[in-house]
Design a protein around this motif. Structure first.
Motif, PDB file in Angstrom:
ATOM      1  N   LYS A  51       0.827  -1.209   0.000  1.00 15.17           N
ATOM      2  CA  LYS A  51       0.000   0.000   0.000  1.00 15.17           C
ATOM      3  C   LYS A  51       0.862   1.261   0.000  1.00 15.17           C
ATOM      4  CE  LYS A  51      -3.754  -2.270   2.542  1.00 15.17           C
ATOM      5  NZ  LYS A  51      -4.532  -2.295   3.819  1.00 15.17           N
ATOM      6  N   TYR A  52       2.116   1.116   0.417  1.00 18.07           N
ATOM      7  CA  TYR A  52       3.042   2.260   0.443  1.00 18.07           C
ATOM      8  C   TYR A  52       4.034   2.073  -0.691  1.00 18.07           C
ATOM      9  CZ  TYR A  52       6.010   5.919   2.510  1.00 18.07           C
ATOM     10  OH  TYR A  52       6.731   7.072   2.743  1.00 18.07           O
ATOM     11  N   GLU A  56       7.610   5.930  -4.133  1.00 15.38           N
ATOM     12  CA  GLU A  56       7.337   7.167  -3.419  1.00 15.38           C
ATOM     13  C   GLU A  56       7.980   7.204  -2.030  1.00 15.38           C
ATOM     14  OE1 GLU A  56       5.406   9.863  -4.586  1.00 15.38           O
ATOM     15  OE2 GLU A  56       5.680   8.818  -6.482  1.00 15.38           O
ATOM     16  N   LYS A  59      10.144  10.003  -0.228  1.00 14.29           N
ATOM     17  CA  LYS A  59       9.555  11.202   0.362  1.00 14.29           C
ATOM     18  C   LYS A  59       9.456  11.092   1.892  1.00 14.29           C
ATOM     19  CE  LYS A  59       6.743  12.343  -3.698  1.00 14.29           C
ATOM     20  NZ  LYS A  59       5.354  12.558  -4.195  1.00 14.29           N
ATOM     21  N   GLY A  60       9.625   9.882   2.390  1.00 12.02           N
ATOM     22  CA  GLY A  60       9.456   9.656   3.823  1.00 12.02           C
ATOM     23  C   GLY A  60      10.698   9.854   4.657  1.00 12.02           C
ATOM     24  N   GLU A  70       4.099  16.370   6.626  1.00 13.48           N
ATOM     25  CA  GLU A  70       2.853  15.611   6.465  1.00 13.48           C
ATOM     26  C   GLU A  70       3.092  14.216   5.904  1.00 13.48           C
ATOM     27  OE1 GLU A  70       3.602  17.779   2.598  1.00 13.48           O
ATOM     28  OE2 GLU A  70       3.677  18.291   4.735  1.00 13.48           O
ATOM     29  N   GLU A  71       4.259  14.000   5.282  1.00 14.36           N
ATOM     30  CA  GLU A  71       4.587  12.684   4.726  1.00 14.36           C
ATOM     31  C   GLU A  71       4.759  11.631   5.837  1.00 14.36           C
ATOM     32  OE1 GLU A  71       4.884  11.453   1.623  1.00 14.36           O
ATOM     33  OE2 GLU A  71       4.168  13.355   0.790  1.00 14.36           O
ATOM     34  N   GLU A  72       5.068  12.089   7.051  1.00 10.33           N
ATOM     35  CA  GLU A  72       5.261  11.172   8.171  1.00 10.33           C
ATOM     36  C   GLU A  72       4.006  10.336   8.423  1.00 10.33           C
ATOM     37  OE1 GLU A  72       7.421   9.240  10.869  1.00 10.33           O
ATOM     38  OE2 GLU A  72       8.286  11.021   9.911  1.00 10.33           O
ATOM     39  N   GLU A  73       2.839  10.947   8.224  1.00 12.13           N
ATOM     40  CA  GLU A  73       1.577  10.257   8.471  1.00 12.13           C
ATOM     41  C   GLU A  73       1.309   9.154   7.445  1.00 12.13           C
ATOM     42  OE1 GLU A  73      -1.477  13.177   8.626  1.00 12.13           O
ATOM     43  OE2 GLU A  73      -0.533  14.317  10.249  1.00 12.13           O
ATOM     44  N   LYS A  74       1.914   9.245   6.283  1.00 16.84           N
ATOM     45  CA  LYS A  74       1.696   8.257   5.229  1.00 16.84           C
ATOM     46  C   LYS A  74       2.564   7.016   5.411  1.00 16.84           C
ATOM     47  CE  LYS A  74       0.766  11.955   1.880  1.00 16.84           C
ATOM     48  NZ  LYS A  74       1.185  12.555   0.581  1.00 16.84           N
ATOM     49  N   LYS A  75       3.608   7.138   6.210  1.00 14.01           N
ATOM     50  CA  LYS A  75       4.526   6.020   6.388  1.00 14.01           C
ATOM     51  C   LYS A  75       3.883   4.901   7.187  1.00 14.01           C
ATOM     52  CE  LYS A  75       8.769   7.214   7.580  1.00 14.01           C
ATOM     53  NZ  LYS A  75       9.853   7.918   8.299  1.00 14.01           N
TER      54      LYS A  75
END
Length: 560
Positions: A51-52, A56, A59-60, A70-75
């Protein structure tokens, strides 16, 4: 002829010594059996990770993450990647950085700047070469490595092998520099033995990371600077600039190594400003060429590197920490021997090659104490010069022979035992693995396990996070009292459990003290291994954090 045999003996000894235990704590089928109860659980991991997007993922971290928090929340939670990481906290970053590159499109952007291209591209080249020879499998499908952990384990072996060769080079250079300082080659050999058995060098030569490779180029810079003092010419000045650029190009903070050729030029041409300027032009030219070729994205993406590097350079004075790091890193008896010897040796204030090494030790110590985070490995670049200069006084200038022999014998015996004991930790089964096996055999899957933070493979033993009910407390004691998991696991990175880090965070200390005094849990099983050889055991309550990476203490508690 004797000299050649001596050099061959040193090289062979270091080869055998430094390659022992090189496969410690890497992904394997045995560890997979602890992380996963069956292949279905691996499928669960892989489906979540897909899913990650790998494309991309850059970017983390690095400068992009600093500018886009805000990229921290996607990790994804870090524990999902534990099965394909080694027990060292930073090694995976090398593989991660290489995975962002796309050689087919001539894109070699590492998307971070703490680790330089000199080491990254070198490791990447060997991985690519071995993949073409079908020795390893190279793919961006992370799922493949979850099912075949031994394949990604090969990446760690390749990276560590390269680091180990750099470590061997450091020992050889230490011997060559010692020969230029000592009157007797036998004394140079004895000094090299002290350097060879320094745990700080032994341990870091077994990791896939940039500290030892960068340190190697600093030693090359020192060696050729001494040659420049002996034979002053622009060619040697240019070479010192090249090596300083390669040091910085391996690890950016080693930009400080440019001080070595600068000081050399001043020592040689102290009364001729024109020659100093000309020499420095060659130095700077060599630096820019070697750094620019090996780190092109530092300039292409500028000023992004500055954004990231600010995160790694806190301003505070940590002199006491680095003095302790030297004591624990090379052994306190050896450190005290060298510390007294370096200031008692009059040659350190008279002869230019002595002065160069002496001022470098002082300058670098204060620089790293002010501009870096607290890790013992950061003090590595002054370990050989300190031992070479400090031992020189006791080996060649101290006049009382009987006392000299007793002091040196004690220091050499301690150094040998101390270094051997740390090498033993690399060879023995790791405490994390032992704890993981015990958990699988003794804690039923229906039970809940509490942890201080999201499990990190360098802090915690391997166990199946989807089978057990894992409760993350986040060092919140009130939350622990509310959740009350059946078992609680804590390591020496998270509480005052010997040996624990000297810079252990305040919140962790407070949580640990409340946890123990509450009497809610009783210790069920402790996994602890201090460095030891025979009946000799080196027990320290507090150590620099990176000297604990190899084998943290882990305690499993059970609710009363």
């Amino acid at each position: 002829m004797k000299n050649k045999y001596l050099q061959i003996f040193i090289i062979l000894s270091v080869l055998i010594w430094y390659f022992l235990g090189i496969n410690w704590g890497i992904p394997s089928k045995n560890l997979n059996n602890l992380y996963f109860t069956d292949n279905q659980k691996i499928d669960t991991y892989v489906n979540i990770i897909k899913k990650y997007s790998v494309d991309e993922a850059w970017k983390g971290w690095g400068a992009y993450l600093v500018l886009h928090p805000e990229e921290e929340e996607k990790k994804l939670p870090r524990n999902l990647y534990n099965p394909i990481r080694s027990y060292h906290p930073d090694e995976y970053a090398v593989i991660k950085s290489l995975s962002y590159m796309n050689p087919g499109k001539f894109d070699f952007n590492p998307h971070q700047y703490a680790m330089g291209g000199v080491y990254l591209y070198f490791v990447g080249f060997f991985i690519y070469l071995l993949s073409k020879l079908n020795i390893i499998k190279l793919t961006k499908d992370l799922g493949f490595y979850f099912f075949n952990p031994e394949e990604i384990g090969k990446f760690y072996i390749i990276g560590r092998s390269i680091t180990t060769f750099y470590g061997i080079g450091i020992i050889i250079l230490s011997f060559l520099i010692s020969k230029k300082i000592y009157k007797k080659e036998s004394n140079a050999f004895l000094t090299t033995i002290l350097i060879l058995f320094s745990p700080l060098i032994i341990l870091n030569s077994s990791y896939m990371y940039v500290d030892i490779p960068g340190f190697f180029w600093v030693m090359m810079c020192l060696y050729f600077s001494i040659k420049t003092i002996e034979i002053p010419n622009n060619k040697n000045s240019f070479l010192t600039g090249i090596f300083s650029g390669l040091a910085c190009g391996t690890k950016i903070p080693l930009l400080v190594s440019i001080f070595i050729p600068f000081l050399t030029s001043i020592l040689i041409y102290s009364k001729d400003i024109k020659k100093i300027i000309l020499s420095l032009i060659y130095v700077i030219g060599g630096f820019l060429i070697s750094f620019g070729i090996t780190n092109p994205y530092f300039f292409i993406t500028f000023p992004l590197p500055l954004v990231e590097l600010r995160q790694h350079t806190p301003l505070s004075f940590s002199g006491k920490f680095y003095l302790n790091s030297l004591g624990y890193g090379i052994g306190w008896p050896v450190f005290m021997l060298c510390l007294t010897g370096i200031f008692l040796n009059k040659n350190n204030f008279k002869e230019k090659n002595h002065i160069l090494l002496f001022i470098w030790c002082i300058f670098y110590f204060f620089f790293i104490s002010i501009f870096s985070k607290n890790y013992a490995r950061y003090i590595l670049p002054i370990v050989p010069p300190l031992i070479i200069l400090g031992s020189n006084y006791w080996l060649e200038n101290f006049k009382i022979k009987i006392l000299r022999r007793i002091i040196l014998a004690c220091c050499f015996l301690y150094s040998f035992s101390y270094g051997l004991s740390y090498k033993g930790l690399l060879i023995k089964e790791n405490t994390r693995t032992e704890a993981g096996k015990w958990i699988k055999e003794n804690i039923p899957y229906v039970e809940s396990i509490g942890v201080c933070e999201v499990p990190w493979q360098f802090q915690m033993p391997p166990f199946d996070y989807f089978v057990y009910k894992v409760k993350v407390i986040n060092y919140d004691f009130e939350r622990l009292k509310k959740e009350m998991p059946d078992y609680f696991i804590i390591s020496s990175f998270q509480g005052e459990i010997p040996p624990y880090p000297s810079n252990l965070q305040k919140e962790r200390i407070e949580f640990w003290r409340k946890f123990i005094s509450s009497n809610l849990y009783s210790p069920l099983k402790t996994f602890q291994k201090f460095p030891s050889i025979g009946i000799i055991k080196f027990k320290f309550s507090v150590l620099p954090e990176d000297l604990i990476y190899i084998n943290p203490t882990i305690i499993i508690f059970k609710k009363k």
